[in-house]
Motif scaffolding. Structure first.
Motif, PDB file in Angstrom:
ATOM      1  N   PRO A   1       1.000  -1.274  -0.002  1.00 54.89           N
ATOM      2  CA  PRO A   1       0.027   0.053   0.000  1.00 54.89           C
ATOM      3  C   PRO A   1       0.787   1.369   0.037  1.00 54.89           C
ATOM      4  N   THR A   2       0.289   2.525  -0.333  1.00 54.75           N
ATOM      5  CA  THR A   2       0.836   3.714  -0.603  1.00 54.75           C
ATOM      6  C   THR A   2       0.052   4.785   0.307  1.00 54.75           C
ATOM      7  N   ASP A   3       0.562   5.855   0.315  1.00 53.78           N
ATOM      8  CA  ASP A   3      -0.427   6.868   0.693  1.00 53.78           C
ATOM      9  C   ASP A   3      -1.903   6.544   0.300  1.00 53.78           C
ATOM     10  N   PRO A   4      -2.664   6.311   1.526  1.00 53.33           N
ATOM     11  CA  PRO A   4      -4.142   6.057   0.991  1.00 53.33           C
ATOM     12  C   PRO A   4      -4.780   7.225   0.471  1.00 53.33           C
ATOM     13  N   ALA A   5      -4.485   8.448   0.838  1.00 56.92           N
ATOM     14  CA  ALA A   5      -4.822   9.726   0.149  1.00 56.92           C
ATOM     15  C   ALA A   5      -4.837   9.980  -1.352  1.00 56.92           C
ATOM     16  N   ARG A   6      -3.600   9.193  -1.615  1.00 55.79           N
ATOM     17  CA  ARG A   6      -3.467   9.356  -3.082  1.00 55.79           C
ATOM     18  C   ARG A   6      -4.135   8.364  -3.809  1.00 55.79           C
ATOM     19  N   VAL A   7      -5.249   8.819  -4.413  1.00 56.64           N
ATOM     20  CA  VAL A   7      -6.213   7.510  -5.201  1.00 56.64           C
ATOM     21  C   VAL A   7      -5.840   7.466  -6.669  1.00 56.64           C
TER      22      VAL A   7
ATOM     23  N   ASN B   1       1.710  12.325   0.081  1.00 53.92           N
ATOM     24  CA  ASN B   1       2.416  12.579   1.205  1.00 53.92           C
ATOM     25  C   ASN B   1       3.358  11.482   1.493  1.00 53.92           C
ATOM     26  N   PRO B   2       4.616  11.616   1.324  1.00 53.10           N
ATOM     27  CA  PRO B   2       5.673  10.391   1.788  1.00 53.10           C
ATOM     28  C   PRO B   2       5.328  10.116   3.215  1.00 53.10           C
ATOM     29  N   ASP B   3       5.094  11.162   3.978  1.00 51.23           N
ATOM     30  CA  ASP B   3       5.161  10.715   5.402  1.00 51.23           C
ATOM     31  C   ASP B   3       4.074   9.927   5.898  1.00 51.23           C
ATOM     32  N   ALA B   4       3.066   9.698   5.194  1.00 51.78           N
ATOM     33  CA  ALA B   4       1.861   9.094   5.309  1.00 51.78           C
ATOM     34  C   ALA B   4       1.886   7.771   4.209  1.00 51.78           C
ATOM     35  N   CYS B   5       3.122   7.461   3.866  1.00 47.56           N
ATOM     36  CA  CYS B   5       3.211   6.219   2.928  1.00 47.56           C
ATOM     37  C   CYS B   5       4.157   5.302   3.418  1.00 47.56           C
ATOM     38  N   PRO B   6       3.891   4.098   3.461  1.00 47.86           N
ATOM     39  CA  PRO B   6       4.394   2.792   4.134  1.00 47.86           C
ATOM     40  C   PRO B   6       5.730   2.665   3.026  1.00 47.86           C
ATOM     41  N   VAL B   7       5.864   3.278   1.911  1.00 43.40           N
ATOM     42  CA  VAL B   7       7.011   3.344   1.171  1.00 43.40           C
ATOM     43  C   VAL B   7       8.330   4.050   1.674  1.00 43.40           C
ATOM     44  N   TRP B   8       7.849   5.262   2.099  1.00 44.59           N
ATOM     45  CA  TRP B   8       8.958   6.247   2.356  1.00 44.59           C
ATOM     46  C   TRP B   8       9.819   5.695   3.410  1.00 44.59           C
TER      47      TRP B   8
ATOM     48  N   TRP C   1      13.990  13.293  -4.898  1.00 45.12           N
ATOM     49  CA  TRP C   1      13.526  12.839  -6.007  1.00 45.12           C
ATOM     50  C   TRP C   1      11.926  12.437  -5.534  1.00 45.12           C
ATOM     51  N   VAL C   2      11.848  11.661  -4.552  1.00 52.44           N
ATOM     52  CA  VAL C   2      10.495  11.070  -4.000  1.00 52.44           C
ATOM     53  C   VAL C   2       9.802  12.122  -3.775  1.00 52.44           C
ATOM     54  N   ARG C   3      10.342  12.870  -2.701  1.00 52.75           N
ATOM     55  CA  ARG C   3       9.591  13.921  -2.156  1.00 52.75           C
ATOM     56  C   ARG C   3       8.964  15.041  -3.093  1.00 52.75           C
TER      57      ARG C   3
ATOM     58  N   GLY D   1       8.882  14.501  -6.513  1.00 50.26           N
ATOM     59  CA  GLY D   1       7.778  13.888  -7.605  1.00 50.26           C
ATOM     60  C   GLY D   1       6.406  13.480  -6.807  1.00 50.26           C
ATOM     61  N   CYS D   2       6.444  13.029  -5.357  1.00 51.10           N
ATOM     62  CA  CYS D   2       5.051  12.486  -4.802  1.00 51.10           C
ATOM     63  C   CYS D   2       4.156  13.612  -4.688  1.00 51.10           C
ATOM     64  N   THR D   3       4.706  14.784  -3.980  1.00 48.61           N
ATOM     65  CA  THR D   3       4.090  15.850  -3.506  1.00 48.61           C
ATOM     66  C   THR D   3       3.515  16.562  -4.445  1.00 48.61           C
TER      67      THR D   3
ATOM     68  N   GLY E   1       4.238  14.361  -9.780  1.00 53.05           N
ATOM     69  CA  GLY E   1       5.062  14.279 -10.952  1.00 53.05           C
ATOM     70  C   GLY E   1       5.632  12.778 -11.307  1.00 53.05           C
ATOM     71  N   ILE E   2       5.497  11.807 -10.040  1.00 56.18           N
ATOM     72  CA  ILE E   2       5.992  10.553 -10.446  1.00 56.18           C
ATOM     73  C   ILE E   2       4.701   9.674  -9.842  1.00 56.18           C
ATOM     74  N   GLY E   3       4.585   8.509 -10.596  1.00 58.94           N
ATOM     75  CA  GLY E   3       3.493   7.601 -10.125  1.00 58.94           C
ATOM     76  C   GLY E   3       4.336   6.584  -8.906  1.00 58.94           C
ATOM     77  N   CYS E   4       3.453   6.112  -8.257  1.00 62.00           N
ATOM     78  CA  CYS E   4       3.897   5.077  -6.946  1.00 62.00           C
ATOM     79  C   CYS E   4       4.819   3.958  -7.670  1.00 62.00           C
ATOM     80  N   LEU E   5       4.457   3.338  -8.718  1.00 64.01           N
ATOM     81  CA  LEU E   5       5.154   2.126  -9.162  1.00 64.01           C
ATOM     82  C   LEU E   5       6.480   2.835  -9.561  1.00 64.01           C
ATOM     83  N   GLU E   6       6.619   3.903 -10.070  1.00 64.12           N
ATOM     84  CA  GLU E   6       8.020   4.429 -10.438  1.00 64.12           C
ATOM     85  C   GLU E   6       8.754   4.825  -9.140  1.00 64.12           C
ATOM     86  N   CYS E   7       8.033   5.323  -7.952  1.00 63.28           N
ATOM     87  CA  CYS E   7       8.673   5.480  -6.851  1.00 63.28           C
ATOM     88  C   CYS E   7       9.150   4.394  -6.324  1.00 63.28           C
ATOM     89  N   LYS E   8       8.497   3.135  -6.386  1.00 61.00           N
ATOM     90  CA  LYS E   8       8.868   1.945  -5.695  1.00 61.00           C
ATOM     91  C   LYS E   8      10.316   1.304  -6.300  1.00 61.00           C
TER      92      LYS E   8
END
Ligand code: TRP
Ligand code: SF4
Length: 406
Positions: A296-302, A309-316, A330-332, A334-336, A339-346
């Motif tokens: 799972p990722t930030d639940p608010a990022r549907v 928000n990386p701080d609310a994401c288990p990937v961070w 780059w994550v911070r 791109g995420c906020t 700019g990047i998708g979650c798979l890209e981030c992972k």
């Protein structure tokens, strides 16, 4: 510096064989052991009796985990030339010392160890109202004291067990460390120190005993270490006399707090088998990829277009373990900004985990090809452990007065 004159630091630690090792063990324990083995005299063991305190209804888990546990210790870089690797139940001296220590252990000391009630609450599906489970930390004390270990690498949750070990050692020394005539002989030894050193010794001893001044204790020990015209026996007597009692038969160990590992599980909680959120050290690469891609990722990022928000994401937390500053920036960013998708981030995390596991798994496969070699490593470790523990037990029996022969 060693706290026992003439002896180097000795490290003892154990791990419970209750399943396959995972990244939490690797980051939280094994990497630390690998470092320690280069500096200290180390003994690492598989705590199968400890596993039995919680898994007595399904002991096959234990039998299935022991061998693999040692294989993955070795694959992670534990070197049998630097550390003795052994199995707790192959060293009956642990059980003997546990029995002897149980005689002097007040039950409330065990009942107030925080893990006792905590674990009973956490593992509600198991009946842990057993004698063995209550004695868990005392068995651990025996594991440590049997080797007169000076340092015990443990996580935060285990510090209370080391504290209990220290209290038990103190009580044991107090009860059995006194020999008839000890005080007189200590005074005689004191006379041999000479006027100046003798007076200083007495002042420091008084500061420690009357006011608990630990610095005075340390200074007095240093003073003793420096003395050259005193025999070893007299020195030992004077070390014991400093602390008030007699001889120190079981020295008090110190905990070596493992820098707390932030290894997260794939759900954001701490990685642990009981949460079912682990990546095992023998996980096949395709499973690693699947587990991380579906985590799972930030639940608010549907939607992809929603900023996250990386701080609310288990990937961070994984990026915090595995990524450098540049990737994290780059994550911070791109995420906020979406700019990047979650798979890209992972992806960088996936790459890092695979890169970390590949050599470990290669070595494990290699090691498993030659099980006899593993068996040899274990039996040599067992033997070394038994020899060392027997030295302590011989002393312990003698001090209690159990060394009679008919
Ligand atoms: N109780 C420890 C744990 O759960 C394992 C353990 C058993 C141990 N005996 C030990 C650790 C002796 C250090 C020293 O992690
Ligand atoms: Fe989490 Fe990365 Fe997705 Fe942001 S972009 S929500 S940090 S996985």
């Amino acid at each position: 510096m060693s706290r026992i004159p003439g002896r180097a630091e000795r490290v003892v630690s154990g791990m419970r064989p209750t399943g396959m090792l995972h990244l939490g063990h690797y980051h939280g324990v094994l990497k630390n052991w690998v470092r320690l083995q280069q500096e200290y005299d180390c003994l690492f063991f598989v705590a199968d009796w400890h596993a039995l305190t919680t898994h007595y209804e399904e002991p096959s888990v234990i039998a299935e985990s022991v061998f693999g546990m040692i294989v993955y210790w070795l694959a992670s870089g534990i070197d049998p030339r630097n550390a003795a690797l052994f199995i707790q139940s192959h060293v009956p001296q642990h059980a003997e010392l546990h029995t002897l220590l149980s005689m002097i252990t007040p039950i409330p000391w065990l009942e107030r160890v925080p893990t006792y009630k905590d674990q009973q609450m956490t593992l509600k599906d198991r009946d842990l109202s057993t004698y063995g489970f209550l004695g868990y930390p005392l068995l651990q004390s025996a594991d440590i004291l049997a080797y007169r270990a000076t340092l015990v690498p443990v996580g935060e949750d285990q510090v209370a067990h080391i504290e209990l070990t220290r209290e038990i050692a103190r009580r044991f020394n107090h009860l059995y460390g006194r020999k008839p005539g000890f005080e007189e002989r200590a005074e005689e030894a004191l006379a041999k120190l000479g006027k100046k050193a003798g007076k200083l010794y007495q002042e420091l001893r008084a500061s420690y005993q009357e006011r608990g001044d630990v610095e005075a204790l340390a200074t007095a020990r240093a003073l003793l270490e420096k003395q050259q015209n005193v025999s070893l026996g007299d020195k030992e007597r004077l070390f014991g006399y400093l602390e008030g009692g007699g001889r120190i038969i079981l020295p008090e160990p110190q905990s070596l707090l493992t820098p707390s590992s932030k290894m997260p599980g794939i759900d954001g909680q701490k990685m642990s088998k009981s949460y079912n959120n682990t990546i095992a050290l023998n996980e096949p690469p395709d499973v690693v990829v699947r587990k991380l891609r579906t985590m799972p990722t930030d639940p608010a990022r549907v939607r992809r277009s929603d900023p996250g928000n990386p701080d609310a994401c288990p990937v961070w937390p994984f990026h915090q373990v595995y990524s450098d500053d540049k990737t994290r920036a780059w994550v911070r960013e791109g995420c906020t900004s979406a700019g990047i998708g979650c798979l890209e981030c992972k992806q960088p995390v996936i790459d890092s985990v695979l890169r970390e596991l590949a050599p470990i798994q290669e070595r494990a496969v290699e090691l498993e090809r030659d099980p006899d070699q593993i068996r040899n490593i274990i039996s040599e470790g067992d033997q070394r452990a038994r020899d060392l523990a027997e030295e302590t037990l011989a002393d312990v029996r003698r001090c209690i007065g159990l060394d009679y022969h008919y």
